[in-house]
Design a protein around this motif. Structure first.
Motif, mmCIF file in Angstrom:
data_model
loop_
_atom_site.group_PDB
_atom_site.id
_atom_site.type_symbol
_atom_site.label_atom_id
_atom_site.label_comp_id
_atom_site.label_asym_id
_atom_site.label_seq_id
_atom_site.Cartn_x
_atom_site.Cartn_y
_atom_site.Cartn_z
ATOM 1 N N LYS A 322 0.843 -1.188 0.000
ATOM 2 C CA LYS A 322 0.000 0.000 0.000
ATOM 3 C C LYS A 322 0.877 1.236 0.000
ATOM 4 N N PRO A 323 1.155 1.766 -1.175
ATOM 5 C CA PRO A 323 2.040 2.934 -1.220
ATOM 6 C C PRO A 323 1.378 4.138 -0.567
ATOM 7 N N VAL B 171 -1.788 11.255 9.776
ATOM 8 C CA VAL B 171 -2.007 10.176 8.817
ATOM 9 C C VAL B 171 -3.471 10.221 8.430
ATOM 10 N N CYS B 172 -3.727 10.210 7.144
ATOM 11 C CA CYS B 172 -5.107 10.369 6.721
ATOM 12 C C CYS B 172 -5.308 9.861 5.307
ATOM 13 N N SER B 173 -6.546 9.658 4.959
ATOM 14 C CA SER B 173 -6.855 9.293 3.588
ATOM 15 C C SER B 173 -6.596 10.501 2.682
ATOM 16 N N ASP B 174 -6.316 10.240 1.427
ATOM 17 C CA ASP B 174 -6.039 11.312 0.486
ATOM 18 C C ASP B 174 -7.318 11.628 -0.282
ATOM 19 N N HIS B 175 -8.111 12.542 0.262
ATOM 20 C CA HIS B 175 -9.414 12.811 -0.338
ATOM 21 C C HIS B 175 -9.298 13.406 -1.726
ATOM 22 N N ILE B 299 -5.700 0.211 7.225
ATOM 23 C CA ILE B 299 -4.354 0.475 6.702
ATOM 24 C C ILE B 299 -3.836 1.810 7.200
ATOM 25 N N LEU B 300 -4.727 2.786 7.268
ATOM 26 C CA LEU B 300 -4.331 4.068 7.844
ATOM 27 C C LEU B 300 -3.848 3.866 9.282
ATOM 28 N N ILE B 328 -2.965 8.004 2.199
ATOM 29 C CA ILE B 328 -3.161 6.815 1.375
ATOM 30 C C ILE B 328 -4.466 7.010 0.620
ATOM 31 N N PRO B 329 -4.446 6.821 -0.698
ATOM 32 C CA PRO B 329 -5.685 7.047 -1.451
ATOM 33 C C PRO B 329 -6.734 6.001 -1.117
#
Lengths: 359, 359
Positions: A322-323, B171-175, B299-300, B328-329
């Motif tokens: 997971k990049p 750390v977060c999702s890439d919205h 994963i985050l 992370i997307p």
DNA sequence: ATCCAAAACCCGGACCGTCCGAATTCATCC
DNA sequence: GGATGAATTCGGACGGTCCGGGTTTTGGAT
């Protein structure tokens, strides 16, 4: 009966504690058959490896002693259209990489694919024979392809937005956040007609993060008059002047400080009537030429370095499942091309929208 | 000069390594005057105690074999308006955190500020007495403030977009990236009138990253008919229906799957004439309810865990000088509310723009 | 002043799992 | 048969800890 230790287990099996340790960690130094035997015995005896203890011991054992711990490779693809700016950017990254690597006991060597017949397969054998496993890939024009390397041997980080071949962890400036912060700063200084000019190819590479943030904040910052962004593939004076005259932005944002001359040619006085901010401080020629966004490339480099070394220490090789993307916002740098921030009270003096119409 | 060790320092001071070790940990076995001398010398020589190493050694020595695990704290601020969704989100994060922590030899304990009179100062003393130094801060409503903790003792990561008090790594999702990927996928499936509805407060928290990406890609994807985004603070059926009828988007993106019923009420058939994608799979009730974006929260969580543990191992405490954001997307998850991707040839059959006018 | 027990202080030994280089075994090729 | 090199195993050293046992100091009683 107390839980067994490596030594007690080794004695039972007639092996040395070292072999046990290596076997349990799956080291290639131990014969596969022995590994299986050890694993079975460990399971039977209820021995469980504690990864935290292992990590601490490893770090302890590795760090002491002589300074030298390893070598990292900074890899760069040099093509014919390698601009001086790209070179400056990469050099700046390198300084951060080298400093951080040195602080952590690593050396860095720089390799340039494309120079002196250095190809990727050749680099692969060089790295292999030299035992180099940590790679930092410097940004390359377009969409670089590093799949020719034997990836299960390496751990790497790409120092740009996104890479697909292969999909690695990336470290980059946060352009979206940077634009947001910049617009908020400009808004706080009373600017209400921000204008953006942008090379299409450049923003496309960043998935339009500059313009995406620009569009969204134009919409949501209070009191903004929307100025459409000027898009171009090569910047032309006439085109710029037409845009500038038509929309009369009170602050212009873009990559080329040269437009300040054109603005003056249209009758603008900087910073009295109009302002300018350069979106990349590496594009400026003097430190105090204009306000600008500083990508802090050395810090990006050092962060990339930390990531690679962290993975090396954890024995993580290959392409990540997971990049992730690690970003750092650019730093707003004030300059003589901007009005100062209004002092103290925020709402008392509503900043004057510049009314300088030329002609 | 290599970093000093307990033994080298002891030699220099004419003491034994044991005395040094005891002195640095403030043991009453050592005379106060000696302790002071040791501390001074350690500081001069640049010796730094790594508490995690100490803890591992201690447990190793004390209870032979008995598995020792480091401890992390997952801290969460629970307020009255803590929604079930937030709870789900955090639980999902926790599962990733716990798994990864376990794999790396750590345990995780969850603390909820606001429940059972647990305040930040009280948490501070609890963590201190328990010797917990690694923190993962779970997302909280609004803009949480953790400055009440004694930060030089801890190393932490915030599991959301951005935190200002104090400024930690996040750390977060890439919205932004998620929206880009989604729009590209929809475009590839032939959709040309994507529509977005969005709760203002939600997107504001993300600095309008959803809408920023939406605005930019609307502009640059070929053949798109622009549909203005529907903004609201509370979603009303009449408002939505008016928007839907007026602009007739062929695919609707948003957080609430409930609108599918409203779309049907307007005469839409899903997926034949119109489509729907939920922007957060945690908002869906069934797995196959609709296509959605999966933030991959576990994963985050695991990535946040890795960051904290990495810093612990490197003996890095306190607030970072340059906070970074790791993203992370989200993963696009197909579903029955979307047309399938056109097979093979891309341009032969230009996707039919839905012409379903109601009424 | 002298003695002696107790307290205060300090030290050596043993230990964990790891890394590194060296030693041993094994296969291969002149 | 001997030499070369690869595969495999091993021994030594390491750093910070705990524990039991030394050595010095203290202080009260004679």
């Amino acid at each position: 009966m107390p839980t067994p230790t490596l030594r007690s287990l080794a004695l039972e099996l007639g092996l040395s504690r070292t072999t046990l340790s290596d076997a349990l960690r799956g080291s290639p130094r131990v014969k596969a058959e022995t590994v299986a035997r050890v694993l079975a015995a460990a399971k039977a005896a209820g021995y469980e490896r504690n990864p935290l203890t292992g990590a601490v011991m490893s770090q302890l054992r590795r760090s002491r002693g002589q300074q030298f711990r390893g070598v990292l490779a900074a890899v760069e693809i040099v093509t014919a259209d390698h601009t001086p700016l790209a070179a400056r950017y990469n050099d700046s990254l390198m300084s951060g990489i080298s400093d951080r690597a040195e602080a952590l006991g690593f050396k860095v060597e720089r390799f340039m694919i494309g120079k002196q017949d250095l190809t990727l397969p050749r680099l692969d054998t060089i790295l292999h024979t030299r035992g180099i496993q940590g790679l930092i890939l410097l940004p390359a024009v377009g969409f670089p392809d590093f799949t020719a390397l034997n990836w299960e041997r390496y751990t790497a980080v790409y120092a740009d937005y996104y890479i697909d071949h292969p999909r690695l962890h990336c470290v980059c400036s946060d352009h979206y956040q940077s634009m947001v912060a910049l617009l908020q700063e400009l808004h706080a200084r009373g600017y209400r007609r921000p204008g953006l000019f942008m090379e299409i190819a450049l923003d496309e590479r960043l998935q339009y993060r500059w313009e995406g943030a620009f569009l969204a904040l134009q919409k949501y910052l209070p009191g903004i008059t929307q100025v459409p962004a000027l898009q171009f593939s090569t910047l032309e004076r006439t085109e710029f002047e037409a845009w500038f005259r038509k929309y009369n932005p009170d602050v212009v944002m873009g990559h080329f400080p040269a437009v300040m001359e054109w603005m003056k040619g249209c009758g603008a006085r900087i910073p009295q009537t109009h302002a300018f901010v350069c979106l990349n401080s590496l594009r400026t020629t003097r430190v105090d030429e204009c306000a600008s966004m500083d990508f802090q490339t050395p810090i990006l480099g050092s962060r990339a370095c930390e990531l690679v070394i962290g993975q090396l220490l954890h024995n993580e090789f290959g392409v990540p499942t997971k990049p992730s993307l690690t970003t750092i916002p650019a730093l707003f740098t004030d300059g003589p091309t901007l009005r100062a921030r209004a002092p103290a009270e925020p709402r008392n003096k509503p900043a004057v929208t510049s009314g300088a119409k030329t002609r």
